[in-house]
Design an enzyme around this catalytic site. Structure first.
Site, mmCIF file in Angstrom:
data_model
loop_
_atom_site.group_PDB
_atom_site.id
_atom_site.type_symbol
_atom_site.label_atom_id
_atom_site.label_comp_id
_atom_site.label_asym_id
_atom_site.label_seq_id
_atom_site.Cartn_x
_atom_site.Cartn_y
_atom_site.Cartn_z
ATOM 1 N N CYS A 113 -10.751 -50.084 20.826
ATOM 2 C CA CYS A 113 -9.963 -49.299 20.094
ATOM 3 C C CYS A 113 -8.814 -49.124 20.659
ATOM 4 O O CYS A 113 -7.730 -48.902 19.879
ATOM 5 C CB CYS A 113 -10.671 -48.032 19.693
ATOM 6 N N HIS A 249 -5.802 -42.888 17.478
ATOM 7 C CA HIS A 249 -6.850 -43.959 17.005
ATOM 8 C C HIS A 249 -7.787 -43.032 16.219
ATOM 9 O O HIS A 249 -7.958 -41.883 16.181
ATOM 10 C CB HIS A 249 -7.869 -44.167 18.373
ATOM 11 N N ASN A 279 -13.285 -46.488 10.809
ATOM 12 C CA ASN A 279 -12.913 -46.904 12.134
ATOM 13 C C ASN A 279 -12.640 -48.433 12.160
ATOM 14 O O ASN A 279 -13.940 -49.047 12.277
ATOM 15 C CB ASN A 279 -13.882 -46.284 13.434
#
Length: 337
Positions: A113, A249, A279
């Site tokens: 990520c 994020h 996500n």
């Protein structure tokens, strides 16, 4: 020193929408529980024969639709992903070959990520060092193909998508200012997707599929987002009051809220879009940036702060003064006028 920033943006998300209800009924999850715990309402899943390279190509095509000259001068491609098409050839090379960049340097970057922010750092260094004139940085994932869709603790969290940016010279006063990058493999067992090895260097087993310790990841994320963001602001000589937009994020709305509170940056100045996409790992930051630029929130000359964490465990933070002088960097309404 040259001023290096983003000169073009693009994004793509697959057509298939997977809503919380699709998991709740199948997994026996109480209605509303997923959104209450994560902030997510839906996410996108790629088609059976749609992979990371396909998403990256479509993100670039979106960019070129707004700015046909966006790739002029690009001689390197970086694809940040933990779900590449193959170990090799690199997904970056596969994309380069399909968007007219055959012969450009191309490599994949694996910090999960944190990958897109890592990629911006690598691109800035390549341009400053004279290795490249411009660099195409892509963050993209097809996590729906890597996650066990019957695993309640992970299946509900992840989606697919891709965002891209061209990194090159921008006018004085604009561009990337400072970075903080880090990793701590001791936390690796808390968040992993296994492949070749069967154990970590310390002897702990490495599961073949995705594995996550949610409690440990939450504590780690809040800490490193706060620490890395504070550190990069100090390196840049800024305070939280100088930040116009925090772009984090998109892992969990509770993590974002806790990190923003730690910065002293209100949620009204924090870009959050995980309700729509879930996500998407390395794609979350470019997707959030693209959306905030497209709808006019991010404006020319504003101070941005990017923070991310991911598998590794890794983290990354970046400060940037936004330049909106190119077609794909303007609000959609302005570009169509």
């Amino acid at each position: 020193m040259k001023n290096i920033g983003i000169t073009a943006l693009g994004m793509y998300v697959p057509e298939r929408v997977v809503r919380n209800e699709d998991f709740e009924g199948r997994m026996g999850i109480e209605p509303g529980w997923i959104e209450a715990r994560t902030g997510m309402r839906e996410r996108r899943f790629s088609a059976p024969q749609e992979f990371a390279s396909d998403l990256g190509v479509k993100a670039v095509q979106d960019m070129l639709a707004r700015d046909p000259q966006a790739l002029d001068g690009v001689d390197q491609v970086i694809y940040a992903t933990c779900t590449p098409d193959a170990i090799f050839p690199s997904t970056a090379a596969l994309v380069a070959g399909q968007v007219g960049l055959t012969g450009a340097g191309a490599f994949d970057l694996s910090t999960a990520c944190s990958g897109f922010v890592y990629g911006l750092s690598m691109a800035r260094g390549q341009v400053l060092g004279g290795v490249a004139r411009k660099v195409l940085v892509i963050g993209g994932e097809v996590l729906s193909k890597a996650i066990d869709q019957d695993a309640r603790d992970t299946a509900i969290l992840f989606g697919d998508g891709a965002g891209c940016a061209v990194v090159g010279e921008v006018p004085d006063g604009y561009g990337m200012q400072d970075f903080v990058l880090g990793a701590d493999s001791a936390g690796g067992p808390a968040l992993s997707i296994g492949h070749v090895a069967t154990q970590f260097p310390n002897g702990l087993p490495l599961p073949a599929g995705a594995s996550m310790n949610g409690r440990e990841v939450f504590k780690f994320a809040v800490r490193v987002l706060g620490d890395s963001g504070t550190e990069v602001l100090e390196k840049t000589g800024l305070s939280n009051n100088d930040v116009d937009w925090l772009i984090p994020h998109q892992a969990n709305v509770r993590i974002i809220q806790a990190a923003a509170e730690r910065f002293g940056i209100p949620m009204e100045k924090t870009v959050v879009n995980l309700a729509k996409y879930g996500n998407t790992s390395a794609a979350t930051v470019p997707l959030a940036l693209h959306e905030a630029v497209n709808d006019g929130r991010v404006k020319d000359g504003q101070q941005l702060l990017f923070v991310a964490f991911g598998g590794g465990l890794s983290w990354a933070a970046c400060t940037m003064k936004w330049w909106a002088g190119a077609p794909s960097l303007k609000p959609a309404a302005e570009a169509q006028a």
